[in-house]
Scaffold this motif. Structure first.
Motif, short mmCIF file in Angstrom:
data_model
loop_
_atom_site.label_atom_id
_atom_site.label_comp_id
_atom_site.label_asym_id
_atom_site.label_seq_id
_atom_site.Cartn_x
_atom_site.Cartn_y
_atom_site.Cartn_z
N ARG A 146 0.92 -0.60 -4.42
CA ARG A 146 -0.21 -1.12 -5.51
C ARG A 146 -1.27 -1.60 -4.53
O ARG A 146 -0.93 -2.17 -3.43
CB ARG A 146 0.48 -2.20 -6.42
N GLU A 147 -2.42 -1.70 -5.36
CA GLU A 147 -3.44 -2.25 -4.66
C GLU A 147 -3.35 -3.96 -4.41
O GLU A 147 -2.74 -4.46 -4.95
CB GLU A 147 -4.86 -2.02 -5.67
N LEU A 148 -3.89 -4.33 -3.41
CA LEU A 148 -3.93 -5.70 -2.88
C LEU A 148 -5.38 -6.08 -2.31
O LEU A 148 -5.97 -5.22 -1.72
CB LEU A 148 -2.85 -6.06 -1.77
N ALA A 193 -5.59 -9.66 0.68
CA ALA A 193 -4.22 -9.82 1.23
C ALA A 193 -4.55 -10.22 2.70
O ALA A 193 -4.99 -9.57 3.44
CB ALA A 193 -3.52 -8.43 1.30
N TRP A 238 2.28 -11.03 1.56
CA TRP A 238 2.58 -10.90 0.30
C TRP A 238 3.47 -10.17 -0.12
O TRP A 238 3.78 -9.80 -1.23
CB TRP A 238 0.93 -10.51 -0.45
N LEU A 239 3.86 -9.10 0.87
CA LEU A 239 4.85 -8.10 0.55
C LEU A 239 6.03 -8.33 1.17
O LEU A 239 6.22 -8.95 2.42
CB LEU A 239 4.44 -6.86 1.48
#
Length: 739
Positions: free
Chosen positions: A116-118, A121, A148-149
């Motif tokens: 998905r788009e970040l 980040a 974030w991941l």
């Protein structure tokens, strides 16, 4: 050869027909090795045809059955009575070998793709490659960390654009913030799959850096990694140093083409330059391929041999021809590493390597065998390139040229032309031309024209399939541009590559820039003609396969039987004209929606999604693009209000039109479901029942967009597929690059 056994019955048939040797001559070029390479490549290509990942049991069955199949085929081929059956079994085994090989390659690529788009980040990564770009630089990162991941979801590699030009070096580890975007799939039916390309290249996400990044470990990645990674970083660093030297010597508007020819990096090319080269049919000069590598090898081979011949003691005692071949091979290898080893250059290098090896062994360096060995080498190194435009265009041109020149080499008119006498002599062919013009010069001019003609015709259908555009001015443009490239540009490229590391490259870089300006003038002149580029309807996969069979028949079959393939061309052309096209395309976020309205393309926005919009424009072949608001005023097909639009399509099965509602606000959703046959919502829809098919943002994200097709069957006269032309719900597991 084993193939001689395969045509024993053909010889018997020849005798019965009273045409001795007819089929022998027709099929004399074909060897079992050629068919083996073709079946191996066909197996690789077949893997990419389904819209789902082949099940695991197929891979296990291939592993178990392949060794037995190959052993059995070898045993049968040793028996005269069963040689044909053994050969067929061998070809089938190699087909499944290619299928299993690319399946193994895909499963073990191990690239983690962003889901998905970040935006904004934070990330950390080490610079593996730096490419020049119009907006600064494009950096490729390895050893990536994105807080974030979670574990297992961080992309394997990042490719980010930054405005910080000439700030970072290869191996620097940096941290900053970026907008990370997942790779998109095909943007239209049978289109180029960007996600698949990035998956095999080890790039899990792309995007752009937000703000300035900071170095946290200058050169830290240089001391880590395998020997292969260190070798790659070495050449990436040398390429970067070369680019920086070019920037120091030339103004910004003169750098792009010089960087392309010296390093193969095309990021700084302007849209106008790319369009001029594409419209004139000279875009192949921007991809370092067989032409460039062949010219470089010829210059190195001829120049080295000439220099060694000036030294009698050396020329009389040592094989200077073979020494020149070694120098040419080494020079091509170094140039291949410098430009990053793209697929066309790999193919050319393998062919040049075998040709120069043949010189070392006192063998004929030019044959079909050489082309198929090069194809096999490329497929083993990178099997995924079989479905790429560069692979198909490269080998189509080379196969056609080898076939053509092997055919005309035996023609009487060629020998008469080469041996033409000077003006004034009895029987001179060139009696009307100046005395300085000989048959050899005329043959050179004639071969130049024929080379451009044959290569252009051979690649024309493949260009039409991949780009939906063909250039009609390519032949005259290439007749001027190719000799200029060979006589002026490539020698200057070689001089610059030698002089730049020594700090003496400025005058030669400026000369190279001037020569490339002349090349661009040629492109602009021929690209300005109205017939420069012609749109071609999409061919489809079936059309491409039929085209490939016609092409292989023309280049591999000899004699009158070759032209039998042309009988199929009218049916192929009818198939292309009858090929249906989608009437509406919707991207995966519903940000860009487009449909055809007579001669124009109507789009939902002209402000964003420029990349996809340009691809759709080329796919449909229309230069006129208008937005929904303007179309609502000028066309009866669309009606718009602040909450959305209603698009009307003629339905062959109903008296009423097929209506598509484009809903921009949830307030109008219930009314759209009552009035339309298909509803597309730009927002996510939860717990709502619609009487007609409803595609909200969530569903579009799963299908990667949709395409609306006209059809002769069905109650509505229209069908819906995914944007890439595949089924909305694949019947199997997702591809590795889609997970």
């Amino acid at each position: 050869m084993l193939w001689d056994r395969l045509i024993v019955e053909g010889r018997n048939l020849n005798r019965r027909l009273g045409k001795s040797g007819f089929l022998d001559r027709a099929f004399s070029r074909i060897r079992l090795f050629y068919l083996c390479v073709l079946c191996f490549g066909l197996g690789i290509a077949t893997y990419f045809l389904p819209d789902y990942e082949p099940p695991e049991w197929i891979w296990l069955a291939i592993i178990g059955a392949l060794p037995a199949t190959l052993i059995l085929s070898a045993g049968l081929m040793s028996l005269t009575r069963f040689v044909r059956f053994g050969a067929v079994l061998l070809l089938a085994g190699l087909f499944f070998c290619g299928f299993g090989f690319i399946k193994y390659r895909a499963e073990n690529a191990g690239t983690v793709m962003l889901e998905r788009e970040l935006f904004g980040a934070p990330f950390k990564g080490c610079v593996a490659e730096i490419e020049p770009h119009r907006q600064g630089a494009r950096l490729t990162f390895r050893e990536v960390e994105v807080p974030w991941l979670g574990n297992g979801k961080t992309p394997s590699g990042l490719r980010l654009t930054t405005r910080q030009e000439d700030v970072f070096d290869i191996g620097d580890c940096i941290e900053g913030r970026a907008a990370l975007l997942p790779s998109s799939g095909a943007l239209h039916p049978d289109g180029y799959n960007f996600a698949r390309q990035n998956y095999f290249r080890g790039i899990g996400a792309s995007g752009f850096m937000m703000g300035d990044a900071e170095k946290i470990d200058a050169g830290g990645a240089l001391v880590r990694g395998s020997l292969t990674e260190a070798w790659t970083r070495l050449w990436n660093g040398l390429r970067l140093d070369l680019i920086r030297s070019i920037k120091a010597y030339l103004p910004e508007d003169e750098q792009a083409l010089v960087i392309v020819f010296l390093t193969g990096q095309k990021g700084k090319l302007t849209e106008q330059q790319q369009e001029s080269m594409r419209q004139s049919g000279l875009a192949h000069l921007l991809a370092i391929s067989g032409l460039h590598m062949g010219l470089l090898a010829g210059i190195l081979f001829g120049g080295t041999r000439f220099m060694l011949a000036l030294w009698p003691a050396l020329a009389l005692r040592y094989p200077i021809k073979k020494l020149s071949a070694v120098v040419a091979f080494a020079g091509c290898f170094l140039f291949l590493q410098l430009i990053g080893a793209p697929v066309p250059a790999q193919r050319a290098f393998i062919m040049i390597g075998f040709a120069l090896g043949a010189i070392l062994l006192d063998r004929n360096p030019f044959s079909f065998r050489l082309v198929f060995v090069a194809a096999l080498g490329v497929m083993i190194l990178a099997p995924e390139v079989v479905v790429s435009a560069s692979f198909q265009l490269s080998f189509a041109a080379v196969l056609a040229l080898v076939s053509f020149y092997q055919t005309i080499a035996r023609a009487d008119w060629v020998h008469r032309l080469k041996n033409a006498e000077l003006e004034g002599r009895p029987g001179a062919v060139l009696s009307l031309l100046p005395g300085a013009v000989t048959g050899q010069v005329l043959w050179w001019l004639c071969s130049l024209f024929l080379c451009s003609l044959v290569a252009s015709l051979a690649t024309l259908p493949f260009v039409a399939y991949h780009f939906q555009n063909i250039s009609l001015m390519g032949i005259p443009a290439n007749m001027l541009a190719v000799p200029w490239t060979g006589a002026v540009v490539m020698p200057l490229v070689l001089v610059c590559l030698v002089a730049l590391p020594l700090g003496m490259g400025e005058p030669f870089v400026r000369m190279l820039s001037w020569s490339l300006d002349q090349l661009l003038l040629i492109a602009e002149f021929f690209g300005a003609f109205s017939l420069g580029a012609v749109h071609v309807p999409p061919l489809g996969v079936e059309g491409l396969l039929l085209l490939l069979l016609i092409f292989l028949w023309l280049v591999l079959i000899e004699g009158p039987l070759r032209w039998a393939a042309l009988l199929v061309v009218p049916f192929w052309a009818i198939r292309i004209v009858a090929q249906p096209q989608p009437v509406m395309l919707v991207d995966e976020k519903a940000k860009l929606i487009a449909f055809r309205d007579e001669e124009s393309i109507v789009v939902s926005t002209l402000r964003s999604e420029r990349f996809a919009r340009n691809i759709w424009k080329d796919y449909w072949g229309s230069d006129q693009i208008i937005d929904f608001q303007k179309a609502a005023v000028t066309s009866e097909r669309i009606n718009c209000d602040p909450s959305g639009c209603l698009v009307h399509f003629d339905s062959p099965e109903q008296e009423e039109a097929f209506d598509v509602a484009l809903s921009f606000s949830p307030n109008s959703l219930r009314q759209d479901c009552r009035n339309a046959d298909l509803v597309i919502a730009r927002y996510p829809v939860y717990r709502f029942s619609c009487e007609v098919p409803l595609f909200d943002r969530r569903v579009l994200g799963k299908t990667a967009g949709i395409a609306l097709w006209p059809e002769d069957t069905g109650h509505s006269g229209y069908s819906i597929t995914a944007l890439n032309g595949k089924a909305l719900e694949p019947s199997g597991e997702k591809r590795p690059w889609e997970r």
